[in-house]
Scaffold this active site. Structure first.
Site, mmCIF file in Angstrom:
data_model
loop_
_atom_site.group_PDB
_atom_site.id
_atom_site.type_symbol
_atom_site.label_atom_id
_atom_site.label_comp_id
_atom_site.label_asym_id
_atom_site.label_seq_id
_atom_site.Cartn_x
_atom_site.Cartn_y
_atom_site.Cartn_z
ATOM 1 N N MET A 128 0.830 -1.202 0.000
ATOM 2 C CA MET A 128 0.000 0.000 0.000
ATOM 3 C C MET A 128 0.867 1.257 0.000
ATOM 4 O O MET A 128 0.394 2.357 0.281
ATOM 5 C CB MET A 128 -0.950 0.015 1.203
ATOM 6 C CG MET A 128 -2.010 -1.074 1.136
ATOM 7 S SD MET A 128 -3.506 -0.707 2.069
ATOM 8 C CE MET A 128 -2.861 -0.434 3.703
ATOM 9 N N GLY B 165 10.822 -3.338 5.727
ATOM 10 C CA GLY B 165 10.064 -4.581 5.634
ATOM 11 C C GLY B 165 9.616 -4.857 4.215
ATOM 12 O O GLY B 165 9.792 -5.962 3.685
ATOM 13 N N HIS B 166 9.007 -3.858 3.568
ATOM 14 C CA HIS B 166 8.604 -4.004 2.164
ATOM 15 C C HIS B 166 9.813 -4.267 1.276
ATOM 16 O O HIS B 166 9.782 -5.112 0.380
ATOM 17 C CB HIS B 166 7.914 -2.723 1.670
ATOM 18 C CG HIS B 166 6.677 -2.342 2.412
ATOM 19 N ND1 HIS B 166 6.619 -1.222 3.206
ATOM 20 C CD2 HIS B 166 5.452 -2.911 2.468
ATOM 21 C CE1 HIS B 166 5.405 -1.116 3.723
ATOM 22 N NE2 HIS B 166 4.675 -2.131 3.291
ATOM 23 N N GLY C 251 4.769 -10.221 4.277
ATOM 24 C CA GLY C 251 5.470 -10.246 5.554
ATOM 25 C C GLY C 251 4.627 -10.881 6.648
ATOM 26 O O GLY C 251 3.402 -10.709 6.684
ATOM 27 N N SER D 226 6.507 -0.841 10.344
ATOM 28 C CA SER D 226 5.155 -0.604 9.852
ATOM 29 C C SER D 226 5.060 0.825 9.349
ATOM 30 O O SER D 226 5.693 1.735 9.901
ATOM 31 C CB SER D 226 4.132 -0.821 10.980
ATOM 32 O OG SER D 226 2.846 -0.366 10.601
#
Length: 400
Positions: A142, A148-149, A259, A297
């Site tokens: 998104m 993380g992405h 994830g 996040s």
């Protein structure tokens, strides 16, 4: 030249010159075969003669930055975001000097931005042009990308010939009063990060593209609204299942990367891929954490400086559950009461005054996120949602 002949020639060149690893010469190269009439490789020169100008060339990941590619003076007119062409090898005066003079611009083009596709038709046209044996890694996001992405994108780049990412803030997975309107949107910055990793294409539609005015079809994964996360966010998993199904249908990836931080979401996606017989391998990667343990996040950006200092308490509570689980089995016990795990997590969270709400602490099985009373050697997922100040944070650990 037939594909089998090209493959044989490449393998022979590998044996003779020790230039290319065999695995690097993947289906990405073979997709050019209709256009290739001659190919020679030596230690100092790489040359293809083409019957026509190829609109776009995609390099296998392990070739992209290799020394031989830096000696590649031309293979086609590479078209990224703007149309370009190159002198045909069959035109007079096209020799070694011409290859050398074009090398810098070609290499620059290879490292340019991923192609951004705002419509289904655009990304679908790319998908149709890709050779069937080419592996495609897909990273749905998104946006507001963090490490993380990016770790998912790196894994996709490592394991696939072509990498496609999507950036779409999906309205159907946000409930009333949630942060849809303020969710970070930073397409240019996100694309720049993906470019550094070598992502080839970015599908970046808007809501009107994904959900037209006559859209009435949704995917309803039964039972997940009864999970703790589903109760906290009614309709959320219907939105997730619907958008992921649509993205899988559009992109048709070989492998899709997610994830572990969104534990229930991972199980939902695995279920829809299996239940709807989707030809995609769903790859779940470990949660990426900050040095102090906080799960990365996009919503961490909402935390104040003071809240961010206190945020590691979330992971500390899950580590306490792991320590309890491990110690019980180390003593020879065959099961751990779910209530004991829940209690130790809750106690740690309640020790932090800035935790304003504990929405849930769930102890669920690993297949369907069904509540467990006792946890044996099959393990469980311990997941939680809480508010630190006004910011909702989720996290989980898998215990086995």
């Amino acid at each position: 030249m037939k594909e089998s002949n090209l493959r044989a020639d490449i393998s022979k060149a590998h044996d003779d010159e020790n230039i290319f690893p065999r695995h690097a010469l993947s289906a990405s190269w073979l997709s050019f075969c209709p256009y290739i009439t001659h190919l020679t490789l030596t230690k100092n020169f790489f040359h293809m003669e083409l019957t026509m100008i190829v609109p776009r060339v995609v390099l296998a990941p392990s070739l992209r930055n290799s020394a031989p590619i830096k000696r590649l003076f031309t293979i086609a007119a590479i078209q990224r975001s703007t149309s370009s062409s190159l002198t045909s090898p069959h035109q007079p005066g096209f020799g070694l000097q011409n290859y050398r003079s074009n090398s810098a611009s070609l290499l620059s083009t290879m490292s340019s931005k991923p192609i951004i596709h705002p419509t289904v038709e655009s990304i679908r046209s790319v998908r149709k042009s890709i050779h069937p044996s080419t592996t495609i890694g897909f990273v749905p996001t998104m946006g507001a990308l963090h490490e993380g992405h990016l770790s998912l994108a790196r894994e996709a780049r490592l394991k696939n010939d072509i990498v496609i990412a999507s950036i779409f803030v999906n309205p159907t997975q946000f409930g009333e009063g949630e942060d849809l309107d303020k969710y970070p949107r930073q397409l240019e910055e996100d694309v720049a990060k993906l470019r550094e990793i070598g992502v080839d294409h970015v599908f970046a539609p808007n809501a009107d593209v994904m959900y037209g005015k006559n859209h009435v079809t949704f995917v309803e994964p039964m039972g997940f609204d009864e999970t703790k996360e589903g109760i906290s966010r009614p309709g959320h998993f219907r939105g997730v299942a619907t958008v992921v199904t649509k993205l899988f249908n559009i992109v048709q990836p070989t492998n899709a990367y997610f994830g572990q931080k969104d534990a229930v979401q991972c199980i939902v996606i695995r279920r829809i891929a299996q239940d709807l017989d989707m030809d995609v391998n769903v790859q779940i990667m470990d949660t990426v954490r900050e040095e102090d343990g906080l799960a990365m996040s996009s919503r961490n950006a909402y935390l104040t400086d003071e809240e961010r200092e206190r945020a590691p308490i979330v992971y500390q509570s899950l580590r306490a559950a792991r320590e309890l689980f491990d110690s019980r089995f180390a003593r020879g016990e065959e099961e751990v009461n779910a209530d004991d795990l829940r209690e130790v997590v809750t106690n740690v969270l309640e020790s932090e005054p800035m935790i304003s709400t504990i929405e849930y602490v769930a102890i669920d099985d690993l297949e369907n996120m069904r509540p467990m009373e006792k946890v044996g050697e099959c393990g469980c997922v311990v997941s939680l949602a809480c508010k630190l100040g006004s910011v909702r944070l989720i996290d989980n650990v898998v215990l086995r």
